[in-house]
Design a protein around this motif. Structure first.
Motif, PDB file in Angstrom:
ATOM      1  N   VAL A  73       8.519   2.023   1.832  1.00  0.00           N
ATOM      2  CA  VAL A  73       8.564   3.043   0.477  1.00  0.00           C
ATOM      3  C   VAL A  73       8.796   4.450   0.877  1.00  0.00           C
ATOM      4  O   VAL A  73       9.981   5.196   0.540  1.00  0.00           O
ATOM      5  CB  VAL A  73       7.700   2.589  -0.508  1.00  0.00           C
ATOM      6  N   SER A  74       7.677   4.839   1.425  1.00  0.00           N
ATOM      7  CA  SER A  74       7.624   6.339   1.515  1.00  0.00           C
ATOM      8  C   SER A  74       8.911   6.868   2.675  1.00  0.00           C
ATOM      9  O   SER A  74       9.566   7.863   2.328  1.00  0.00           O
ATOM     10  CB  SER A  74       6.526   6.859   2.148  1.00  0.00           C
ATOM     11  N   GLY A 123       2.530   5.293   9.553  1.00  0.00           N
ATOM     12  CA  GLY A 123       2.425   4.349   8.463  1.00  0.00           C
ATOM     13  C   GLY A 123       3.593   4.073   7.763  1.00  0.00           C
ATOM     14  O   GLY A 123       3.730   4.841   6.740  1.00  0.00           O
ATOM     15  N   THR A 124       4.544   2.994   8.038  1.00  0.00           N
ATOM     16  CA  THR A 124       5.638   2.847   7.359  1.00  0.00           C
ATOM     17  C   THR A 124       5.500   1.789   6.367  1.00  0.00           C
ATOM     18  O   THR A 124       6.086   1.622   5.342  1.00  0.00           O
ATOM     19  CB  THR A 124       6.848   2.797   8.425  1.00  0.00           C
ATOM     20  N   SER A 125       4.730   0.457   6.734  1.00  0.00           N
ATOM     21  CA  SER A 125       4.594  -0.441   6.121  1.00  0.00           C
ATOM     22  C   SER A 125       6.064  -1.053   5.532  1.00  0.00           C
ATOM     23  O   SER A 125       6.777  -1.479   6.373  1.00  0.00           O
ATOM     24  CB  SER A 125       3.881  -0.285   4.515  1.00  0.00           C
ATOM     25  N   GLY A 146       5.174  -1.309  16.868  1.00  0.00           N
ATOM     26  CA  GLY A 146       4.231  -1.498  17.446  1.00  0.00           C
ATOM     27  C   GLY A 146       2.907  -0.505  17.255  1.00  0.00           C
ATOM     28  O   GLY A 146       2.901   0.106  16.235  1.00  0.00           O
ATOM     29  N   ASP A 147       1.926  -0.439  18.086  1.00  0.00           N
ATOM     30  CA  ASP A 147       0.810   0.452  17.836  1.00  0.00           C
ATOM     31  C   ASP A 147       0.962   1.787  18.000  1.00  0.00           C
ATOM     32  O   ASP A 147       1.765   2.246  19.329  1.00  0.00           O
ATOM     33  CB  ASP A 147      -0.263   0.197  18.727  1.00  0.00           C
ATOM     34  N   LEU A 148       1.231   2.620  17.172  1.00  0.00           N
ATOM     35  CA  LEU A 148       1.470   4.225  17.177  1.00  0.00           C
ATOM     36  C   LEU A 148       1.115   4.865  18.379  1.00  0.00           C
ATOM     37  O   LEU A 148       1.531   5.845  18.675  1.00  0.00           O
ATOM     38  CB  LEU A 148       1.266   4.748  15.919  1.00  0.00           C
ATOM     39  N   GLU A 165       5.049   1.248  12.805  1.00  0.00           N
ATOM     40  CA  GLU A 165       4.557   0.143  12.056  1.00  0.00           C
ATOM     41  C   GLU A 165       4.329  -0.927  12.833  1.00  0.00           C
ATOM     42  O   GLU A 165       5.155  -1.278  13.956  1.00  0.00           O
ATOM     43  CB  GLU A 165       5.509  -0.469  10.973  1.00  0.00           C
ATOM     44  N   TYR A 166       2.856  -1.530  12.914  1.00  0.00           N
ATOM     45  CA  TYR A 166       2.889  -2.499  14.090  1.00  0.00           C
ATOM     46  C   TYR A 166       2.517  -3.873  13.668  1.00  0.00           C
ATOM     47  O   TYR A 166       2.503  -4.715  14.291  1.00  0.00           O
ATOM     48  CB  TYR A 166       1.387  -2.050  14.473  1.00  0.00           C
ATOM     49  N   LEU A 188       2.978   4.745  -1.002  1.00  0.00           N
ATOM     50  CA  LEU A 188       2.718   6.115  -1.503  1.00  0.00           C
ATOM     51  C   LEU A 188       2.832   6.196  -2.614  1.00  0.00           C
ATOM     52  O   LEU A 188       3.847   5.582  -3.237  1.00  0.00           O
ATOM     53  CB  LEU A 188       3.197   7.151  -0.483  1.00  0.00           C
ATOM     54  N   VAL A 235       0.732  -1.176  -0.040  1.00  0.00           N
ATOM     55  CA  VAL A 235       0.035  -0.074   0.073  1.00  0.00           C
ATOM     56  C   VAL A 235       1.020   1.474  -0.111  1.00  0.00           C
ATOM     57  O   VAL A 235       0.683   2.163   0.612  1.00  0.00           O
ATOM     58  CB  VAL A 235      -1.016   0.142   1.083  1.00  0.00           C
ATOM     59  N   ASP A 293      -0.018   8.625   6.570  1.00  0.00           N
ATOM     60  CA  ASP A 293      -0.286   7.762   5.348  1.00  0.00           C
ATOM     61  C   ASP A 293      -0.695   6.178   6.243  1.00  0.00           C
ATOM     62  O   ASP A 293      -0.142   5.253   6.031  1.00  0.00           O
ATOM     63  CB  ASP A 293       0.918   7.151   4.497  1.00  0.00           C
ATOM     64  N   ILE A 294      -2.040   6.204   6.864  1.00  0.00           N
ATOM     65  CA  ILE A 294      -2.321   5.141   7.378  1.00  0.00           C
ATOM     66  C   ILE A 294      -3.901   5.215   7.218  1.00  0.00           C
ATOM     67  O   ILE A 294      -4.399   5.784   6.701  1.00  0.00           O
ATOM     68  CB  ILE A 294      -2.113   5.688   8.967  1.00  0.00           C
ATOM     69  N   TRP A 295      -4.308   3.765   7.966  1.00  0.00           N
ATOM     70  CA  TRP A 295      -5.763   3.884   7.849  1.00  0.00           C
ATOM     71  C   TRP A 295      -6.447   4.762   8.526  1.00  0.00           C
ATOM     72  O   TRP A 295      -6.030   5.315   9.581  1.00  0.00           O
ATOM     73  CB  TRP A 295      -6.209   2.481   8.617  1.00  0.00           C
ATOM     74  N   LYS A 354       6.196  -6.428   8.171  1.00  0.00           N
ATOM     75  CA  LYS A 354       6.444  -5.347   7.654  1.00  0.00           C
ATOM     76  C   LYS A 354       7.485  -4.663   8.061  1.00  0.00           C
ATOM     77  O   LYS A 354       8.515  -4.116   7.338  1.00  0.00           O
ATOM     78  CB  LYS A 354       5.258  -4.625   7.640  1.00  0.00           C
TER      79      LYS A 354
HETATM   80  C1  LIG Z   1      -0.924   2.914   3.869  1.00  0.00           C
HETATM   81  S1  LIG Z   1       0.183   1.876   4.597  1.00  0.00           S
HETATM   82  C2  LIG Z   1       1.688   2.912   4.689  1.00  0.00           C
HETATM   83  C3  LIG Z   1       2.475   2.889   3.486  1.00  0.00           C
HETATM   84  C4  LIG Z   1       3.778   3.573   3.458  1.00  0.00           C
HETATM   85  N1  LIG Z   1       3.696   5.020   4.005  1.00  0.00           N
HETATM   86  C5  LIG Z   1       4.472   3.616   2.218  1.00  0.00           C
HETATM   87  O1  LIG Z   1       4.328   4.470   1.387  1.00  0.00           O
HETATM   88  O2  LIG Z   1       5.194   2.481   2.080  1.00  0.00           O
HETATM   89  C6  LIG Z   1      -0.273   1.907   6.506  1.00  0.00           C
HETATM   90  C7  LIG Z   1       0.508   1.230   7.354  1.00  0.00           C
HETATM   91  O3  LIG Z   1       0.157   1.532   8.818  1.00  0.00           O
HETATM   92  C8  LIG Z   1       0.241   0.271   9.458  1.00  0.00           C
HETATM   93  N2  LIG Z   1      -0.706   0.622  10.712  1.00  0.00           N
HETATM   94  C9  LIG Z   1      -2.034   0.644  10.659  1.00  0.00           C
HETATM   95  N3  LIG Z   1      -2.522   1.030  12.111  1.00  0.00           N
HETATM   96  C10 LIG Z   1      -1.344   1.050  12.620  1.00  0.00           C
HETATM   97  C11 LIG Z   1      -1.133   1.329  13.918  1.00  0.00           C
HETATM   98  N4  LIG Z   1      -2.156   1.679  14.952  1.00  0.00           N
HETATM   99  N5  LIG Z   1       0.037   1.627  14.567  1.00  0.00           N
HETATM  100  C12 LIG Z   1       1.071   1.405  13.703  1.00  0.00           C
HETATM  101  N6  LIG Z   1       1.026   0.928  12.288  1.00  0.00           N
HETATM  102  C13 LIG Z   1      -0.300   0.937  11.952  1.00  0.00           C
HETATM  103  C14 LIG Z   1      -0.145  -0.801   8.598  1.00  0.00           C
HETATM  104  O4  LIG Z   1       0.216  -2.210   8.963  1.00  0.00           O
HETATM  105  C15 LIG Z   1       0.256  -0.302   7.291  1.00  0.00           C
HETATM  106  O5  LIG Z   1       1.585  -1.165   6.956  1.00  0.00           O
END
Ligand SMILES: C[S@@+](CC[C@H](N)C(=O)[O-])C[C@H]1O[C@@H](n2cnc3c(N)ncnc32)[C@H](O)[C@@H]1O
Length: 223
Positions: free
Chosen positions: A86-87, A81-83, A139-141, A112-113, A57, A55, A158-160, A117
């Protein structure tokens, strides 16, 4: 032609973007196949489904973030949101290039949780030679961002979407006056972002939706 100007990094990024694009096409097909009679995925199922998805950016948005970080000489960046990283790679390249140009130090704080990833992201940081500029918090942000050394110059959201406002609430006290906050897909998901926009307004950000695909929000802290 990329603004990054680092062939090794650009090759890595091209491969990651191609992988993310292929997954996005498969995700759209999966959604299209699901009829109204099919139960929606539970939060647990949705999380499992997304566990191997980048997912990432879009490249033009990521390059735009690189440019903003260079133009503002950003030294402390928070990425929500690191996944697979990439970003983060674009942001860390901006930190590296700011240091090359002006000396000093800098860091991207990533979040990133999903452990798989985070492990993949760390491998990409190594491959690009950028690990030294990244503090990836696993962990959870809502826990990992409780402590941030200020001032923060730039933030990428860049997150849910349900997590966008909680993240902004945590980081805003550490933003420097005039800090930039970017959020993805704010035109496409305007309603879902309504609590985020309410917070921007209440905190005195000046904000505009830029015409990237889905909309990209550029907000500046006015204090
Ligand atoms: C849209 S993706 C990020 C993509 C990234 N910025 C990139 O360009 O590659 C969002 C990421 O946030 C992570 N995520 C979702 N909820 C989270 C939370 N509460 N704490 C930490 N990471 C979380 C997801 O696992 C997902 O990998």
């Amino acid at each position: 032609m990329s603004v990054i100007g680092d062939p090794r990094l650009e090759t890595l990024l091209a491969g990651l973007h191609a992988r993310s694009d292929a997954q996005a096409a498969a995700m759209r097909a999966f959604d299209a196949d699901r009829t109204d009679e099919v139960q929606p995925l539970s939060p647990k199922e949705a999380r499992a489904f997304l566990r191997d998805k980048l997912v990432a950016l879009d490249p033009d948005k990521a390059e735009f973030c690189y440019q903003l970080c260079r133009a503002s000489n950003a030294r402390r960046i928070v990425e929500i949101g690191t996944s697979f990283g990439v970003s983060t790679l674009y942001l860390a390249a901006a930190i590296r290039d700011n240091i090359r140009a002006g000396g000093g130090s800098g860091v991207v704080i990533g979040t990133e949780y999903e452990p798989n990833k985070a492990a993949a992201a760390r491998a990409h940081f190594e491959q690009a030679g950028l690990s030294q500029f990244i503090d990836l918090r696993e962990g959870d942000l809502r826990q990992t961002l409780k402590e941030i050394d200020g001032p923060v110059d730039f933030m990428l959201m860049d997150i849910w979407i349900t997590m966008a406002r909680p993240a902004l609430e945590l980081v805003t006290p550490h933003l420097r006056p005039g800090a930039i906050v970017i959020a993805d897909n704010t035109r496409q998901y305007r309603n879902e972002y309504s609590d985020y926009f309410a917070f921007l307004e209440a905190q005195g950000f000046r904000t505009m939706t830029l015409p990237f695909d889905g909309g990209l929000e550029l907000s500046v802290l006015d204090r």
